[in-house]
Design an enzyme around this catalytic site. Structure first.
Site, PDB file in Angstrom:
ATOM      1  N   HIS A  85      49.139  92.734  82.281  1.00 46.06           N
ATOM      2  CA  HIS A  85      49.878  92.156  81.373  1.00 46.06           C
ATOM      3  C   HIS A  85      49.181  91.304  80.300  1.00 46.06           C
ATOM      4  O   HIS A  85      48.029  90.520  80.758  1.00 46.06           O
ATOM      5  CB  HIS A  85      50.723  91.165  81.989  1.00 46.06           C
ATOM      6  CG  HIS A  85      51.888  90.361  81.301  1.00 46.06           C
ATOM      7  ND1 HIS A  85      53.105  90.849  80.738  1.00 46.06           N
ATOM      8  CD2 HIS A  85      51.693  89.381  80.751  1.00 46.06           C
ATOM      9  CE1 HIS A  85      53.514  90.125  79.959  1.00 46.06           C
ATOM     10  NE2 HIS A  85      52.794  88.832  79.848  1.00 46.06           N
ATOM     11  N   ASP A 164      65.565  84.585  82.967  1.00 46.55           N
ATOM     12  CA  ASP A 164      64.514  84.568  82.034  1.00 46.55           C
ATOM     13  C   ASP A 164      64.812  84.705  80.585  1.00 46.55           C
ATOM     14  O   ASP A 164      64.693  83.949  79.571  1.00 46.55           O
ATOM     15  CB  ASP A 164      63.121  85.435  82.345  1.00 46.55           C
ATOM     16  CG  ASP A 164      62.007  85.055  81.280  1.00 46.55           C
ATOM     17  OD1 ASP A 164      61.522  83.944  81.111  1.00 46.55           O
ATOM     18  OD2 ASP A 164      61.623  86.156  80.524  1.00 46.55           O
ATOM     19  N   ARG A 171      64.626  78.004  75.195  1.00 51.23           N
ATOM     20  CA  ARG A 171      63.438  77.496  74.971  1.00 51.23           C
ATOM     21  C   ARG A 171      62.975  77.532  73.509  1.00 51.23           C
ATOM     22  O   ARG A 171      62.467  76.488  72.747  1.00 51.23           O
ATOM     23  CB  ARG A 171      62.293  77.822  75.976  1.00 51.23           C
ATOM     24  CG  ARG A 171      62.499  77.535  77.313  1.00 51.23           C
ATOM     25  CD  ARG A 171      61.458  78.284  78.247  1.00 51.23           C
ATOM     26  NE  ARG A 171      60.165  78.185  77.999  1.00 51.23           N
ATOM     27  CZ  ARG A 171      59.371  79.252  78.082  1.00 51.23           C
ATOM     28  NH1 ARG A 171      59.646  80.326  78.723  1.00 51.23           N
ATOM     29  NH2 ARG A 171      58.125  79.276  77.755  1.00 51.23           N
ATOM     30  N   SER A 186      57.857  82.231  83.575  1.00 50.45           N
ATOM     31  CA  SER A 186      58.624  83.320  82.719  1.00 50.45           C
ATOM     32  C   SER A 186      57.668  84.568  83.120  1.00 50.45           C
ATOM     33  O   SER A 186      58.440  85.618  83.116  1.00 50.45           O
ATOM     34  CB  SER A 186      58.791  82.878  81.491  1.00 50.45           C
ATOM     35  OG  SER A 186      58.801  84.060  80.415  1.00 50.45           O
ATOM     36  N   LYS A 190      59.107  88.119  85.686  1.00 49.93           N
ATOM     37  CA  LYS A 190      59.186  89.466  85.064  1.00 49.93           C
ATOM     38  C   LYS A 190      58.218  90.363  85.945  1.00 49.93           C
ATOM     39  O   LYS A 190      58.720  91.879  86.317  1.00 49.93           O
ATOM     40  CB  LYS A 190      58.897  89.545  83.579  1.00 49.93           C
ATOM     41  CG  LYS A 190      60.032  88.888  82.993  1.00 49.93           C
ATOM     42  CD  LYS A 190      60.052  88.824  81.322  1.00 49.93           C
ATOM     43  CE  LYS A 190      58.879  87.997  80.898  1.00 49.93           C
ATOM     44  NZ  LYS A 190      59.045  87.290  79.649  1.00 49.93           N
TER      45      LYS A 190
END
Ligand code: URA
Length: 438
Positions: A85, A164, A171, A186, A190
């Site tokens: 990621h 989220d 946010r 967050s 995921k």
């Protein structure tokens, strides 16, 4: 009689700098998803967290409460399954290269990626510039491709981490995005809900990244590794430079063409280097190499031998895309009708190329989104002719704009010139990997 839990009390405790209990965090997440906690209370709590922070235990509790707010995917626990990621940057087409690369070396990657938002691009938009490519796969199809090809990149589907989605949207409009604890939970929620057990994180730092300063990026990397460890994942985070764009191409189809060149072993150098670094950690975590050094040798040989490119073709074809993109990307991918060049006015060395400015320009040309529902033009973008540390002569091409109209191309070229800073003295090429946290 036990007193009913009060969101006001939780907000007050965080406002006063106290650590929230596991139960309070679960109540907050569940209550917000159910609609029992209104936006104004959640906003106040997010602002308190922004100023007071979260400790490791609170971050892990928040991550797990969010991950459990929707579906939790579970893959066959095959030790070769490994995920990757990136926190997002400009010209970051790493997934397009590293996923087939590590799959060709024996790992299995079942990756869920996102679309671009703001100045940073998204892997799914890039892949959709390949005619026929389908990012939306049913669970059966997804599993079949994992088993048969060992590599899949699909959009997030199903009811994954609804908490989220809701909290992130709040946010975004309450100036509470750039909090280490909130970003870390967050991202990790995921990944955990998506079934990751082994994960390599590319945490970007610099002008074109979420975290502009290096210390904050290292803090974020440490937070994510700590959460991962507490949740039982194998995690390595690499903090990498995002002051100038990665590689030379910025824009969806342009980046796919560059990824194909990289899979052929034709660079660009920084992109190949980053893919080898991230890929080495992925292969080591998957137990397929004893050390990152040995993993790197294996990956280099898979890249030079053409197996990584072949795996890319199989992955694209399995998802309905035109596999000829692996041979002749320029014939398969859409090309923008107009080009304009930016040329150096004086001799020198490139001191900086502002990644944020280049990312915003590619977006203004139509290659990115201001809102989630915006359509993107997959053909437009920018290709850099020179990167930091390179010597340029007067009249040499610094960058080429690929645009829809001549007016847009000229306007973008004028702005792009300002993204380059040319020095009269030699400039050393910058470091790519800033820190590794494991
Ligand atoms: N990316 C995410 O998924 N979450 C954040 O909070 C920031 C970046």
């Amino acid at each position: 009689m036990t007193r009913a839990w009060s969101p006001v009390e939780t907000i007050r405790r965080k406002r006063d700098g106290l650590a929230l209990t596991t139960e309070e965090i679960e109540n907050i997440v569940r209550g917000y998803v159910d609609g029992r906690i209104p936006d104004y209370q959640m906003s106040a709590l997010l602002m308190a967290i922004f100023f007071r922070g979260l400790d490791e235990r609170e971050m892990t509790d928040l991550t797990m409460a969010m991950a459990r707010s929707g579906d939790m995917l579970d893959f066959v626990d095959d030790a070769r399954v490994v995920d990757k990621h990136s926190t997002g940057g400009v010209g970051d087409k790493t997934s397009l290269v590293v996923v087939p690369l590590v799959a060709a070396a024996g790992a299995v990657v079942a990756k869920m990626s996102g679309r671009g938002l703001g100045h940073s691009g998204g892997t799914i938009d890039k892949l959709e510039s390949i005619p026929g490519f389908r990012a939306s796969l049913g669970p059966e199809e997804f599993r079949r491709q994992v088993a048969e090809v060992g590599a899949v990149i699909a959009g997030q589907s199903g009811n994954l981490v609804p908490a989220d989605k809701l909290i992130y949207a709040l946010r975004d409009v309450t100036a509470t995005v750039d909090s280490v604890g909130l970003i870390a939970s967050s991202v990790m929620s995921k990944k955990i809900a998506g079934g990751a057990r082994r994960l390599v994180l590319d945490v970007k730092a610099g002008r074109g990244a979420f975290m502009t300063d290096r210390e904050a990026a290292v803090e974020l990397a440490r937070a994510m590794v700590a959460i991962g460890r507490k949740a039982g994942l194998g995690v390595v985070a690499v903090v990498t430079a995002m002051d100038q764009p990665l590689g030379r191409a910025v824009g969806n189809a342009l980046e796919v063409a560059e990824a194909v060149r990289c899979l052929r072993g034709e660079g660009p150098e920084d992109l190949e280097e980053l893919c080898l670094v991230l890929g080495s950690h992925m292969l080591t975590l998957a137990g397929l190499a004893p050390t990152p050094g040995e993993a790197r040798e294996r990956l280099s040989s898979v890249l030079r031998g053409g197996q990584a490119l072949e795996r890319f073709r199989r992955m694209v074809s399995a998802q309905g895309g035109d596999g000829r993109v692996a041979d002749r990307p320029e014939e398969v991918l859409a090309a923008a009708p107009v080009r304009a060049e930016v040329r150096a006015e004086r001799p020198g060395w490139v001191r900086s190329v502002d990644a944020l400015a280049v990312g915003r320009l590619a977006m203004a040309l139509g290659g990115g989104r201001h809102r989630k529902e915006d359509e993107v033009d997959l053909s437009v973008g920018v290709v850099l002719g020179a990167k930091v540390g390179e010597r340029v002569a007067p009249g040499e091409v610094l960058a080429t704009v690929h645009a829809r109209t001549a007016d847009q191309a000229q306007e973008a070229a004028a702005e792009l010139a300002a993204a380059f800073d040319i020095s009269g003295e030699p400039v050393a090429p910058p470091a790519l990997v800033l820190e590794t946290v494991s």
